[in-house]
Design a protein around this motif. Structure first.
Motif, PDB file in Angstrom:
ATOM      1  N   UNK A  44     -34.096  14.157  44.116  1.00  0.00           N
ATOM      2  CA  UNK A  44     -32.998  15.121  43.960  1.00  0.00           C
ATOM      3  C   UNK A  44     -33.529  16.548  43.841  1.00  0.00           C
ATOM      4  N   UNK A  45     -34.665  16.691  43.169  1.00  0.00           N
ATOM      5  CA  UNK A  45     -35.234  18.031  42.997  1.00  0.00           C
ATOM      6  C   UNK A  45     -35.764  18.568  44.327  1.00  0.00           C
ATOM      7  N   UNK A  46     -36.554  17.753  45.017  1.00  0.00           N
ATOM      8  CA  UNK A  46     -37.148  18.247  46.262  1.00  0.00           C
ATOM      9  C   UNK A  46     -36.076  18.492  47.311  1.00  0.00           C
ATOM     10  N   UNK A  47     -35.032  17.681  47.306  1.00  0.00           N
ATOM     11  CA  UNK A  47     -33.911  17.927  48.223  1.00  0.00           C
ATOM     12  C   UNK A  47     -33.213  19.243  47.884  1.00  0.00           C
ATOM     13  N   UNK A  48     -32.989  19.462  46.569  1.00  0.00           N
ATOM     14  CA  UNK A  48     -32.345  20.707  46.143  1.00  0.00           C
ATOM     15  C   UNK A  48     -33.176  21.918  46.544  1.00  0.00           C
ATOM     16  N   UNK A  49     -34.481  21.732  46.610  1.00  0.00           N
ATOM     17  CA  UNK A  49     -35.369  22.842  46.996  1.00  0.00           C
ATOM     18  C   UNK A  49     -35.525  22.920  48.507  1.00  0.00           C
ATOM     19  N   UNK A  50     -35.026  21.933  49.215  1.00  0.00           N
ATOM     20  CA  UNK A  50     -35.174  21.902  50.663  1.00  0.00           C
ATOM     21  C   UNK A  50     -36.599  21.606  51.093  1.00  0.00           C
ATOM     22  N   UNK A  51     -37.287  20.824  50.268  1.00  0.00           N
ATOM     23  CA  UNK A  51     -38.688  20.523  50.582  1.00  0.00           C
ATOM     24  C   UNK A  51     -38.907  19.012  50.568  1.00  0.00           C
ATOM     25  N   UNK A  52     -40.133  18.619  50.696  1.00  0.00           N
ATOM     26  CA  UNK A  52     -40.433  17.192  50.835  1.00  0.00           C
ATOM     27  C   UNK A  52     -40.746  16.541  49.500  1.00  0.00           C
ATOM     28  N   UNK A  53     -40.833  15.230  49.516  1.00  0.00           N
ATOM     29  CA  UNK A  53     -41.079  14.437  48.302  1.00  0.00           C
ATOM     30  C   UNK A  53     -42.349  14.843  47.565  1.00  0.00           C
ATOM     31  N   UNK A  54     -43.432  14.920  48.316  1.00  0.00           N
ATOM     32  CA  UNK A  54     -44.744  15.082  47.686  1.00  0.00           C
ATOM     33  C   UNK A  54     -44.959  16.429  47.034  1.00  0.00           C
ATOM     34  N   UNK A  56     -43.740  18.016  44.614  1.00  0.00           N
ATOM     35  CA  UNK A  56     -43.750  18.142  43.157  1.00  0.00           C
ATOM     36  C   UNK A  56     -45.105  17.783  42.574  1.00  0.00           C
ATOM     37  N   UNK A  57     -45.687  16.695  43.070  1.00  0.00           N
ATOM     38  CA  UNK A  57     -47.005  16.315  42.568  1.00  0.00           C
ATOM     39  C   UNK A  57     -48.094  17.241  43.090  1.00  0.00           C
ATOM     40  N   UNK A  58     -47.757  18.007  44.134  1.00  0.00           N
ATOM     41  CA  UNK A  58     -48.725  18.975  44.639  1.00  0.00           C
ATOM     42  C   UNK A  58     -48.810  20.191  43.717  1.00  0.00           C
ATOM     43  N   UNK A  59     -47.655  20.700  43.283  1.00  0.00           N
ATOM     44  CA  UNK A  59     -47.633  21.939  42.506  1.00  0.00           C
ATOM     45  C   UNK A  59     -47.638  21.688  41.004  1.00  0.00           C
ATOM     46  N   UNK A  60     -46.984  20.632  40.592  1.00  0.00           N
ATOM     47  CA  UNK A  60     -47.099  20.188  39.211  1.00  0.00           C
ATOM     48  C   UNK A  60     -47.785  18.828  39.344  1.00  0.00           C
ATOM     49  N   UNK A  61     -48.484  18.378  38.380  1.00  0.00           N
ATOM     50  CA  UNK A  61     -49.195  17.118  38.593  1.00  0.00           C
ATOM     51  C   UNK A  61     -48.250  15.925  38.530  1.00  0.00           C
ATOM     52  N   UNK A  62     -47.170  16.102  37.814  1.00  0.00           N
ATOM     53  CA  UNK A  62     -46.258  14.968  37.638  1.00  0.00           C
ATOM     54  C   UNK A  62     -44.843  15.483  37.442  1.00  0.00           C
ATOM     55  N   UNK A  63     -43.884  14.595  37.540  1.00  0.00           N
ATOM     56  CA  UNK A  63     -42.495  14.953  37.291  1.00  0.00           C
ATOM     57  C   UNK A  63     -42.324  15.431  35.848  1.00  0.00           C
ATOM     58  N   UNK A  64     -42.994  14.746  34.928  1.00  0.00           N
ATOM     59  CA  UNK A  64     -42.869  15.097  33.518  1.00  0.00           C
ATOM     60  C   UNK A  64     -43.309  16.540  33.268  1.00  0.00           C
ATOM     61  N   UNK A  65     -44.401  16.939  33.931  1.00  0.00           N
ATOM     62  CA  UNK A  65     -44.864  18.321  33.728  1.00  0.00           C
ATOM     63  C   UNK A  65     -43.888  19.326  34.326  1.00  0.00           C
ATOM     64  N   UNK A  66     -43.272  18.958  35.424  1.00  0.00           N
ATOM     65  CA  UNK A  66     -42.252  19.836  36.007  1.00  0.00           C
ATOM     66  C   UNK A  66     -41.103  20.028  35.026  1.00  0.00           C
ATOM     67  N   UNK A  67     -40.680  18.952  34.396  1.00  0.00           N
ATOM     68  CA  UNK A  67     -39.596  19.047  33.428  1.00  0.00           C
ATOM     69  C   UNK A  67     -39.988  19.935  32.249  1.00  0.00           C
ATOM     70  N   UNK A  68     -41.207  19.745  31.770  1.00  0.00           N
ATOM     71  CA  UNK A  68     -41.674  20.559  30.647  1.00  0.00           C
ATOM     72  C   UNK A  68     -41.720  22.032  31.019  1.00  0.00           C
ATOM     73  N   UNK A  69     -42.189  22.332  32.216  1.00  0.00           N
ATOM     74  CA  UNK A  69     -42.288  23.735  32.617  1.00  0.00           C
ATOM     75  C   UNK A  69     -40.905  24.327  32.869  1.00  0.00           C
ATOM     76  N   UNK A  70     -39.982  23.490  33.250  1.00  0.00           N
ATOM     77  CA  UNK A  70     -38.604  23.968  33.431  1.00  0.00           C
ATOM     78  C   UNK A  70     -38.012  24.368  32.088  1.00  0.00           C
ATOM     79  N   UNK A  71     -38.235  23.524  31.079  1.00  0.00           N
ATOM     80  CA  UNK A  71     -37.766  23.867  29.737  1.00  0.00           C
ATOM     81  C   UNK A  71     -38.460  25.128  29.247  1.00  0.00           C
TER      82      UNK A  71
END
Lengths: 216, 216
Positions: A44-54, A56-71
Motif C-alpha cells: 500500500x505504501x509503495x503504491x501510494x508513492x507510485x514506486x515498486x515493492x522493493x 522500502x527495503x532499499x531506503x529503509x532497511x525494513x517496514x518497521x524502520x519506515x514506520x518509526x521514521x514516519x512517526x
DNA sequence: ATAATGAATGAACAATCATTCATTTACTAT
DNA sequence: ATAGTAAATGAATGATTGTTCATTCATTAT
C-alpha cells in the motif's frame, strides 16, 4: 534531515536519497490515513508513492524502520513548529501561551492524515515502548513549557484558586481530545471550532489576560 | 447479552455459548492491550483465552466480527454505566453532570486495557466506517446530554459569557484527552488526578455550582 | 451403560505479507 | 560515445496469517 545541495530534478526516475525517503514517509502517512495502521503494508505504501515493492527495503532497511521514521518525522515537524512559534511570539506569557495554541490548531498540525498517524501510534504505544519513547520527548518539553506559562500568568494576574499544574494538564489534554474529535468526527469538529473551544478554556482560566476572547 | 438460564459450570471443557463469547471478547481486549491491534492475531487471542485456534471461527464467523463485537461490548458497557449513573443521580443539573464525570473516571471505564481498545478503534475509524458508526452512537447521545446539563446550569446560575456548546464540547474533549494521557503515560496521569483536572475545569466554568471543588 | 449431540480441537490449506536479489534502467564521469 | 556507478525494479522466497474441517471429547438423554 538536511536536503543540502540537492539539485531539483523532480519527476526523474532516480531521485536523491533524501527526497525519496521523504516521498516514502509522506506515502506512509497517506496509507495509514487511508487503510489504517493494521492494513498498511509495504504494497500500500509503495503504491501510494507510485514506486515498486522493493523500494522500502532499499531506503529503509525494513517496514518497521519506515514506520518509526514516519512517526519521528511528525513528532519533529510538530516540535519545530511550536519552537518557532515561541521564538516569534511576544514576551508576555499570555501571548506565548496563545501562540502555542495557534500552532496546535494550525492546518499543518491538524491535517487529518497526520492526526491518523499520531493516534495510530498512540494506540499502540502501550505495546511498543519504542513508539512511547518517541512521543514522550514531545510531551515532556511541551508540558513543561505550558506549565511555566500558566504559572507566570497566575502570579502576574494574581489569580486565586487556580493550580498551575491542573490548568496546564487540562490544557494539553483538551488539545488532544479536540484532535481526536477532528479525526473521528470532522463534521462536528472543525479546526476553527476546536480553536474556539480551546480559547474559551483559556478565557475561563485567565479572564483578565484574555478579555477579547469573550467577544468572538 | 442475556445469560438467561445458564447453569454455572465454570472450568468445564464445554461452556455455554454466551459464556465462551464473553471469554473470547475479554481475551481480545487483553490481546489488543498487550500486542496492539496490528499484532493481534487469531493465535494471540485464542492463546490469551487458553483455547484452540479454531474457536474464534466457531463462535464468531470471522476475526473481523470478533473485533467488531469487542468494540460493541465496550461501547455498550460504557453506555450502560452512564445511563445508570444518570438514573441514580439527583435532580439538579450540577449533580447530574458531576455524576457523569464520576463514570468517566470510574475504574471500569479507565481500565488501561479497555482504553487500548477505544483508541485502537478510534485510530482506525477514518478508514473503517463500521468502527466510526459504532462509536458515533455513543458520542451523539452523550454529547447531547452534556450539552443540556451545561445549558441548564448556565441559566440556573445566570453565568454570563459562557457558551453552552463550547463548554460541553470542551468537557467531552477534555475527558478524551485525559483518557489518552492515562493510556500513553500512566505514570504522569492517574485516574484520580485526571478526575481532579476535570473537576477543576468544572469549577472554573461554574464556580457557584461547584464551590467545594476549590478546596480539594 | 449406551447412543446421540454439539462443542472444541489442531493439522492442513490458501492467501497475504515482508524481504531478498539478480536484472534492468538511468545518470555521471571520463 | 562509453564505461562505470548507483537507483529502481519485480519475480521469487519463506514466514505468517485467517479459515476450514475431519476428528476427538465431554455432556445429556434414553
Amino acid at each position: 534531515m538536511s536536503v543540502g545541495s540537492v539539485r531539483s530534478n523532480s519527476g526523474k526516475r532516480t531521485e536523491p536519497k533524501e527526497k525519496r525517503r521523504l516521498q516514502l514517509i509522506q506515502a506512509t502517512i497517506r496509507s495509514i490515513a487511508r487503510h489504517g495502521l493494521s492494513d498498511t503494508t509495504v504494497s500500500t505504501v509503495s503504491t501510494a508513492a507510485g514506486l515498486s515493492q522493493g523500494i522500502i527495503n532499499l531506503h529503509f532497511q525494513s517496514k518497521e524502520k519506515l514506520l518509526l521514521e514516519t512517526l519521528a518525522y511528525i513528532v519533529d515537524e510538530y516540535k519545530i513548529l511550536w519552537e518557532k512559534a515561541l521564538k516569534e511570539a511576544g514576551d508576555s506569557s499570555a501571548e506565548r501561551l496563545a501562540a502555542l495554541l495557534q500552532v496546535d490548531f494550525h492546518p499543518r498540525v491538524c491535517d487529518r492524515n497526520k492526526l491518523s498517524v499520531w493516534f495510530a501510534f498512540w494506540a499502540e504505544s502501550k505495546s511498543r515502548p519504542t513508539y512511547r519513547k518517541l512521543c514522550a520527548g514531545r510531551d515532556k518539553e511541551y508540558d513543561a513549557v505550558i506549565f511555566e506559562l500558566c504559572k507566570n500568568i497566575i502570579s502576574e494576574g494574581k489569580y486565586s484558586g487556580i493550580d498551575a499544574e491542573l490548568a496546564a494538564r487540562g490544557l494539553s489534554a483538551l488539545t488532544e481530545g479536540l484532535w481526536l474529535d477532528m479525526l473521528v468526527n470532522p463534521r462536528n469538529m472543525s479546526r476553527d471550532y476546536a480553536r474556539k473551544v480551546s480559547m474559551a478554556y483559556l478565557f475561563h482560566l485567565f479572564p483578565r489576560h484574555y478579555p477579547e476572547l469573550n467577544k468572538e
